[in-house]
Design an enzyme around this catalytic site. Structure first.
Site, short mmCIF file in Angstrom:
data_model
loop_
_atom_site.label_atom_id
_atom_site.label_comp_id
_atom_site.label_asym_id
_atom_site.label_seq_id
_atom_site.Cartn_x
_atom_site.Cartn_y
_atom_site.Cartn_z
N CYS A 35 1.12 4.95 -7.72
CA CYS A 35 1.80 5.73 -6.68
C CYS A 35 2.83 6.66 -7.31
O CYS A 35 3.88 6.22 -7.75
CB CYS A 35 2.47 4.77 -5.69
SG CYS A 35 3.42 5.60 -4.42
N CYS A 63 6.11 6.91 -5.41
CA CYS A 63 6.98 5.74 -5.60
C CYS A 63 7.66 5.78 -6.98
O CYS A 63 8.83 5.48 -7.10
CB CYS A 63 6.18 4.45 -5.51
SG CYS A 63 5.08 4.36 -4.09
N ASP A 64 6.90 6.10 -8.00
CA ASP A 64 7.37 5.87 -9.37
C ASP A 64 7.59 7.13 -10.21
O ASP A 64 8.21 7.05 -11.28
CB ASP A 64 6.36 4.98 -10.11
CG ASP A 64 6.23 3.62 -9.45
OD1 ASP A 64 7.19 3.17 -8.82
OD2 ASP A 64 5.15 3.01 -9.55
#
Ligand SMILES: Cc1cc2nc3c(=O)[nH]c(=O)nc-3n(C[C@H](O)[C@H](O)[C@H](O)COP(=O)(O)OP(=O)(O)OC[C@H]3O[C@@H](n4cnc5c(N)ncnc54)[C@H](O)[C@@H]3O)c2cc1C
Length: 309
Positions: free
Chosen positions: A131, A134-135
């Protein structure tokens, strides 16, 4: 018989539990095999509102569970193996036991497709991720070469997003053209930071002995030639698998198995509501899953109130 059974204990399920519990419905939450859901598999979550310093995924989920329990939610370790939605009350088979429910909230999430490499598994959260939203902004990926694996719309979106942080994004794809929509493919290939590696697959993520990602070994599927591409992160974007198999044939789904909601959180079966990643092929974030969990619980409460009038 339960008034509300919530299938799944991720952000969607536990937020639905909080709302249903505060409405005095004493919801039963079935955790499935991953209590706390996908977020328990990550380290720091930096984009969940209310945590300016970030919060460990596991800690966030423990807090969500405690908050729901405080108002009377009952959390039970159990996996739904079968569901009969053709009659009221609905009947679930949970680890071989029968559970009856007046309403259901399906919050069973979606898993990531993996490359299936041992090195991928060993370096998950150590540079291998699924993701970009997300990261991607984590310090370990800033100004570093990164690899995205995949060729569909998601892979293109991930690659485009990562250009904000990466020095270069290598896009490894099995074919010699992208599967993404033409406009997305065109935009991706025109980006000066994105370098496609065609007809190729990642055969190994390096370096397990250093316990972090330093490179990937890439094999050309036409010539069998192997090369090593240096990178600090590997973003695997080869699709998701919604955990909706037990509802096949009873809930409306798209071709990939995502449940298709009917206005808001409702489904084609009155009394069955849906929330989170199992019905969201677009955003797939903790906060959107939580928001949808809230909506599903409010809908379930209104359904029960209207029925009892
Ligand atoms: C490594 C990683 C890092 C991430 N980082 C972030 C981040 O930083 N920020 C962010 O916003 N999002 C992040 N995400 C995405 C986020 O985790 C998901 O969007 C979110 O968890 C979705 O919540 P959900 O409740 O819909 O599903 P999930 O969290 O997937 O929960 C699904 C639940 O359903 C249960 N279940 C499944 N099948 C059954 C069954 N048959 N019976 C009973 N229960 C069942 C599972 O056990 C689980 O408890 C990350 C994801 C991953 C994998």
């Amino acid at each position: 018989m339960e008034k509300v059974v919530i299938i799944g204990s991720g952000c969607a399920g536990l937020t639905a539990a909080l709302y249903a519990a505060r409405a005095n419905l004493k919801p039963l939450v079935l955790t499935g095999r991953q209590p706390g859901g996908l977020l328990t598999t990550t380290s720091v979550v930096e984009n969940f509102p209310g945590f300016p310093e970030g919060v460990e995924g596991y800690e966030l989920m423990v807090r969500m569970q405690k908050q729901a329990e405080r108002f009377g939610a009952i959390i039970k370790f159990g996996t739904v193996e079968a569901a009969d939605l053709s009659r009221q009350p609905f009947v679930l088979t949970v680890d071989g036991e029968r559970v009856e429910a007046e309403t259901l909230i399906v919050a069973s999430g979606a898993g990531h497709r993996h490359l299936g490499l041992e090195s991928e598994h060993k370096l998950e959260n150590k540079g291998v991720t699924y993701c970009a939203t997300c990261d991607g902004a984590l310090p370990m990926f800033r100004n570093q070469p990164l690899v995205v694996v995949g060729g569909g719309d998601s892979a293109c979106e991930e690659a485009m997003y990562l250009t904000r942080f990466a020095s270069v994004v290598h896009l490894v794809h099995r074919r010699d053209t992208l599967r993404a929509s033409p406009i997305m493919a065109e935009r991706t290939l025109a980006h000066p930071k994105i370098k496609p590696i065609w007809n190729s697959a990642v055969s190994e993520v390096l370096d397990v002995s250093l316990d972090k990602v330093t490179a990937v070994r890439v094999q050309n599927l036409k010539t069998s030639e192997a090369t090593v591409v240096n990178c600090a992160g590997v973003f695997v974007a080869i699709g998701h698998i919604p955990n909706t198999g037990v509802f096949k044939g009873s809930l409306n789904m798209d071709e990939q198995g995502y449940i298709v909601p009917k206005h808001g959180a409702a489904t084609n079966v009155p009394g069955v509501f849906v929330a989170g990643d199992c019905a969201d092929r677009v955003y797939r974030q903790a906060i959107t899953a939580a928001g949808l969990g809230c909506a599903a619980a409010i809908e379930a409460e209104r359904y029960l109130a209207a029925r009892d009038e």
